[in-house]
Structures are given as structure tokens and as C-alpha cells.
Motif scaffolding. Structure first.
Motif, PDB file in Angstrom:
ATOM      1  N   LEU A   1      14.239  -2.627  -0.379  1.00 14.00           N
ATOM      2  CA  LEU A   1      13.354  -1.509  -0.693  1.00 14.00           C
ATOM      3  C   LEU A   1      11.924  -1.982  -0.927  1.00 14.00           C
ATOM      4  O   LEU A   1      10.962  -1.375  -0.435  1.00 14.00           O
ATOM      5  N   VAL A   2      11.757  -3.074  -1.659  1.00 14.10           N
ATOM      6  CA  VAL A   2      10.417  -3.622  -1.912  1.00 14.10           C
ATOM      7  C   VAL A   2       9.778  -4.099  -0.605  1.00 14.10           C
ATOM      8  O   VAL A   2       8.588  -3.867  -0.362  1.00 14.10           O
ATOM      9  N   ALA A   3      10.559  -4.751   0.249  1.00 14.05           N
ATOM     10  CA  ALA A   3      10.023  -5.216   1.528  1.00 14.05           C
ATOM     11  C   ALA A   3       9.594  -4.043   2.397  1.00 14.05           C
ATOM     12  O   ALA A   3       8.528  -4.078   3.027  1.00 14.05           O
ATOM     13  N   LEU A   4      10.387  -3.003   2.428  1.00 12.21           N
ATOM     14  CA  LEU A   4      10.038  -1.815   3.211  1.00 12.21           C
ATOM     15  C   LEU A   4       8.784  -1.147   2.660  1.00 12.21           C
ATOM     16  O   LEU A   4       7.877  -0.775   3.418  1.00 12.21           O
ATOM     17  N   ALA A   5       8.711  -1.010   1.349  1.00 18.17           N
ATOM     18  CA  ALA A   5       7.530  -0.396   0.730  1.00 18.17           C
ATOM     19  C   ALA A   5       6.289  -1.258   0.967  1.00 18.17           C
ATOM     20  O   ALA A   5       5.204  -0.731   1.246  1.00 18.17           O
ATOM     21  N   GLY A   6       6.451  -2.567   0.861  1.00 14.55           N
ATOM     22  CA  GLY A   6       5.313  -3.471   1.059  1.00 14.55           C
ATOM     23  C   GLY A   6       4.766  -3.410   2.473  1.00 14.55           C
ATOM     24  O   GLY A   6       3.555  -3.310   2.684  1.00 14.55           O
ATOM     25  N   THR A   7       5.650  -3.462   3.450  1.00 13.21           N
ATOM     26  CA  THR A   7       5.166  -3.413   4.828  1.00 13.21           C
ATOM     27  C   THR A   7       4.603  -2.037   5.173  1.00 13.21           C
ATOM     28  O   THR A   7       3.614  -1.933   5.894  1.00 13.21           O
ATOM     29  N   GLY A   8       5.197  -0.993   4.630  1.00 13.25           N
ATOM     30  CA  GLY A   8       4.673   0.345   4.891  1.00 13.25           C
ATOM     31  C   GLY A   8       3.328   0.585   4.233  1.00 13.25           C
ATOM     32  O   GLY A   8       2.477   1.283   4.776  1.00 13.25           O
ATOM     33  N   ALA A   9       3.127  -0.008   3.059  1.00 16.52           N
ATOM     34  CA  ALA A   9       1.879   0.218   2.324  1.00 16.52           C
ATOM     35  C   ALA A   9       0.745  -0.678   2.792  1.00 16.52           C
ATOM     36  O   ALA A   9      -0.418  -0.302   2.677  1.00 16.52           O
ATOM     37  N   LEU A  10       1.056  -1.840   3.310  1.00 10.63           N
ATOM     38  CA  LEU A  10       0.002  -2.812   3.604  1.00 10.63           C
ATOM     39  C   LEU A  10      -0.243  -3.060   5.087  1.00 10.63           C
ATOM     40  O   LEU A  10      -1.109  -3.859   5.430  1.00 10.63           O
ATOM     41  N   THR A  11       0.506  -2.417   5.963  1.00  3.37           N
ATOM     42  CA  THR A  11       0.283  -2.609   7.390  1.00  3.37           C
ATOM     43  C   THR A  11       0.007  -1.266   8.056  1.00  3.37           C
ATOM     44  O   THR A  11       0.430  -0.220   7.590  1.00  3.37           O
ATOM     45  N   GLU A  12      -0.711  -1.362   9.161  1.00  5.21           N
ATOM     46  CA  GLU A  12      -1.017  -0.158   9.950  1.00  5.21           C
ATOM     47  C   GLU A  12      -1.194  -0.586  11.396  1.00  5.21           C
ATOM     48  O   GLU A  12      -1.995  -1.472  11.688  1.00  5.21           O
ATOM     49  N   GLY A  13      -0.427  -0.007  12.273  1.00  4.09           N
ATOM     50  CA  GLY A  13      -0.550  -0.327  13.689  1.00  4.09           C
ATOM     51  C   GLY A  13      -0.209  -1.768  14.015  1.00  4.09           C
ATOM     52  O   GLY A  13      -0.798  -2.346  14.917  1.00  4.09           O
ATOM     53  N   GLY A  14       0.699  -2.376  13.275  1.00  8.42           N
ATOM     54  CA  GLY A  14       1.123  -3.747  13.551  1.00  8.42           C
ATOM     55  C   GLY A  14       0.247  -4.817  12.932  1.00  8.42           C
ATOM     56  O   GLY A  14       0.478  -6.004  13.133  1.00  8.42           O
ATOM     57  N   GLY A  15      -0.761  -4.435  12.173  1.00 10.77           N
ATOM     58  CA  GLY A  15      -1.644  -5.411  11.543  1.00 10.77           C
ATOM     59  C   GLY A  15      -1.922  -5.051  10.096  1.00 10.77           C
ATOM     60  O   GLY A  15      -1.453  -4.033   9.580  1.00 10.77           O
ATOM     61  N   PHE A  16      -2.696  -5.891   9.438  1.00 12.14           N
ATOM     62  CA  PHE A  16      -3.051  -5.683   8.044  1.00 12.14           C
ATOM     63  C   PHE A  16      -3.908  -4.432   7.899  1.00 12.14           C
ATOM     64  O   PHE A  16      -4.822  -4.194   8.679  1.00 12.14           O
ATOM     65  N   ALA A  17      -3.619  -3.611   6.887  1.00 14.30           N
ATOM     66  CA  ALA A  17      -4.307  -2.331   6.725  1.00 14.30           C
ATOM     67  C   ALA A  17      -5.682  -2.461   6.092  1.00 14.30           C
ATOM     68  O   ALA A  17      -6.461  -1.519   6.121  1.00 14.30           O
ATOM     69  N   GLY A  18      -5.998  -3.580   5.494  1.00 11.91           N
ATOM     70  CA  GLY A  18      -7.325  -3.779   4.927  1.00 11.91           C
ATOM     71  C   GLY A  18      -7.325  -3.896   3.415  1.00 11.91           C
ATOM     72  O   GLY A  18      -6.346  -3.583   2.735  1.00 11.91           O
ATOM     73  N   GLY A  19      -8.450  -4.343   2.898  1.00 12.25           N
ATOM     74  CA  GLY A  19      -8.579  -4.602   1.475  1.00 12.25           C
ATOM     75  C   GLY A  19      -8.564  -3.366   0.604  1.00 12.25           C
ATOM     76  O   GLY A  19      -8.116  -3.402  -0.538  1.00 12.25           O
ATOM     77  N   ALA A  20      -9.063  -2.257   1.123  1.00 11.94           N
ATOM     78  CA  ALA A  20      -9.093  -1.025   0.326  1.00 11.94           C
ATOM     79  C   ALA A  20      -7.677  -0.573  -0.005  1.00 11.94           C
ATOM     80  O   ALA A  20      -7.374  -0.239  -1.158  1.00 11.94           O
ATOM     81  N   ARG A  21      -6.810  -0.586   0.983  1.00 10.09           N
ATOM     82  CA  ARG A  21      -5.432  -0.175   0.732  1.00 10.09           C
ATOM     83  C   ARG A  21      -4.727  -1.191  -0.158  1.00 10.09           C
ATOM     84  O   ARG A  21      -3.942  -0.815  -1.022  1.00 10.09           O
ATOM     85  N   LEU A  22      -5.014  -2.468   0.027  1.00  6.91           N
ATOM     86  CA  LEU A  22      -4.423  -3.499  -0.823  1.00  6.91           C
ATOM     87  C   LEU A  22      -4.822  -3.283  -2.282  1.00  6.91           C
ATOM     88  O   LEU A  22      -3.991  -3.378  -3.185  1.00  6.91           O
ATOM     89  N   GLY A  23      -6.086  -2.953  -2.525  1.00 14.75           N
ATOM     90  CA  GLY A  23      -6.533  -2.671  -3.890  1.00 14.75           C
ATOM     91  C   GLY A  23      -5.846  -1.454  -4.483  1.00 14.75           C
ATOM     92  O   GLY A  23      -5.442  -1.457  -5.647  1.00 14.75           O
ATOM     93  N   GLY A  24      -5.687  -0.407  -3.684  1.00  9.94           N
ATOM     94  CA  GLY A  24      -4.997   0.792  -4.157  1.00  9.94           C
ATOM     95  C   GLY A  24      -3.546   0.520  -4.497  1.00  9.94           C
ATOM     96  O   GLY A  24      -3.038   0.973  -5.528  1.00  9.94           O
ATOM     97  N   VAL A  25      -2.879  -0.230  -3.641  1.00  4.96           N
ATOM     98  CA  VAL A  25      -1.482  -0.575  -3.908  1.00  4.96           C
ATOM     99  C   VAL A  25      -1.384  -1.431  -5.170  1.00  4.96           C
ATOM    100  O   VAL A  25      -0.499  -1.237  -6.005  1.00  4.96           O
ATOM    101  N   ALA A  26      -2.301  -2.375  -5.332  1.00 10.18           N
ATOM    102  CA  ALA A  26      -2.284  -3.236  -6.515  1.00 10.18           C
ATOM    103  C   ALA A  26      -2.468  -2.417  -7.792  1.00 10.18           C
ATOM    104  O   ALA A  26      -1.761  -2.632  -8.788  1.00 10.18           O
ATOM    105  N   VAL A  27      -3.384  -1.474  -7.791  1.00  9.33           N
ATOM    106  CA  VAL A  27      -3.601  -0.616  -8.966  1.00  9.33           C
ATOM    107  C   VAL A  27      -2.378   0.250  -9.217  1.00  9.33           C
ATOM    108  O   VAL A  27      -1.950   0.432 -10.367  1.00  9.33           O
ATOM    109  N   GLY A  28      -1.785   0.792  -8.152  1.00  6.42           N
ATOM    110  CA  GLY A  28      -0.572   1.591  -8.306  1.00  6.42           C
ATOM    111  C   GLY A  28       0.566   0.789  -8.912  1.00  6.42           C
ATOM    112  O   GLY A  28       1.271   1.266  -9.814  1.00  6.42           O
ATOM    113  N   VAL A  29       0.749  -0.436  -8.446  1.00 10.03           N
ATOM    114  CA  VAL A  29       1.807  -1.302  -8.998  1.00 10.03           C
ATOM    115  C   VAL A  29       1.515  -1.614 -10.455  1.00 10.03           C
ATOM    116  O   VAL A  29       2.417  -1.584 -11.308  1.00 10.03           O
ATOM    117  N   LEU A  30       0.267  -1.906 -10.772  1.00 13.55           N
ATOM    118  CA  LEU A  30      -0.099  -2.220 -12.154  1.00 13.55           C
ATOM    119  C   LEU A  30       0.136  -1.029 -13.083  1.00 13.55           C
ATOM    120  O   LEU A  30       0.703  -1.186 -14.176  1.00 13.55           O
TER     121      LEU A  30
END
Length: 104
Positions: free
Chosen positions: A47-76
Motif C-alpha cells: 500500500l505504501v509503495a502504491l501510494a508513493g509511486t502514485g503521489a510522486l510520479t507522473e507520466g513515467g517520471g518524477f512529478a517534481g519538487g512541489a508535489r514532493l513537498g506537498g506529500v511530505a507535509v501531508g505525511v508529517l
């Protein structure tokens, strides 16, 4: 009958059979405690792997720093047991603000 229909029927019968095995064998088969713990841990890892790849990737590549920051704040926020609405709004807010200031 076409091959596609046969495949669908075989998968349907297999799915029904697997769902039927649980109630039929309940109480007859003893599952070791260690297997139960590993299955539970495996489900969490998947479940964590699926959520991580869905949250941090887009179109087969890294989704960018903005989304990474949002995910990090959400996890925190979730880690500190904030209400779900606060977690979502915090993640969305950080992502939006990051994109507004030019973070990709």
C-alpha cells in the motif's frame, strides 16, 4: 466462442473459487502466527509503495519538487494525527504555494 470470452470466463470462475475457499476452509486450516504477521506487513508495504509511486510520479517520471513537498507535509501532518481535512488541505496548500513561487 472467442478466446477473449474464454479468458474472461476462466478468470471469473477462478475469482469465485478463491472467494469461496475462505468460508469453506474457515476453521479447518490453521495459519501460523508468523505467516499472518508477514501477510499483514506485506499488505502495508504494498500500500505504501502504491501510494508513493502514485503521489510522486507522473507520466513515467518524477512529478517534481512541489508535489514532493506537498506529500511530505501531508505525511508529517498525518504522523501528528491531524484531522484528515487538515492533512489534505495542508498538502494541497504547500503544493499550490510551491508551484506559485516557481517550484516545478
Amino acid at each position: 466462442m472467442s478466446a477473449g470470452v474464454v479468458v474472461i470466463l476462466v478468470l471469473a470462475v477462478g475469482t469465485y473459487a478463491l472467494r469461496l475457499v475462505g468460508p469453506v476452509l474457515h476453521g479447518r486450516v490453521a495459519i501460523p502466527e508468523r505467516v499472518t504477521e508477514l501477510a499483514s506487513a506485506g499488505a502495508v508495504v504494498l500500500l505504501v509503495a502504491l501510494a508513493g509511486t502514485g503521489a510522486l510520479t507522473e507520466g513515467g517520471g518524477f512529478a517534481g519538487g512541489a508535489r514532493l513537498g506537498g506529500v511530505a507535509v501531508g505525511v508529517l501532518l498525518a504522523w501528528f494525527r491531524a484531522p484528515f481535512v487538515v492533512v489534505v488541505l495542508g498538502a494541497v496548500g504547500v503544493t499550490a504555494l510551491s508551484r506559485a513561487v516557481g517550484v516545478a
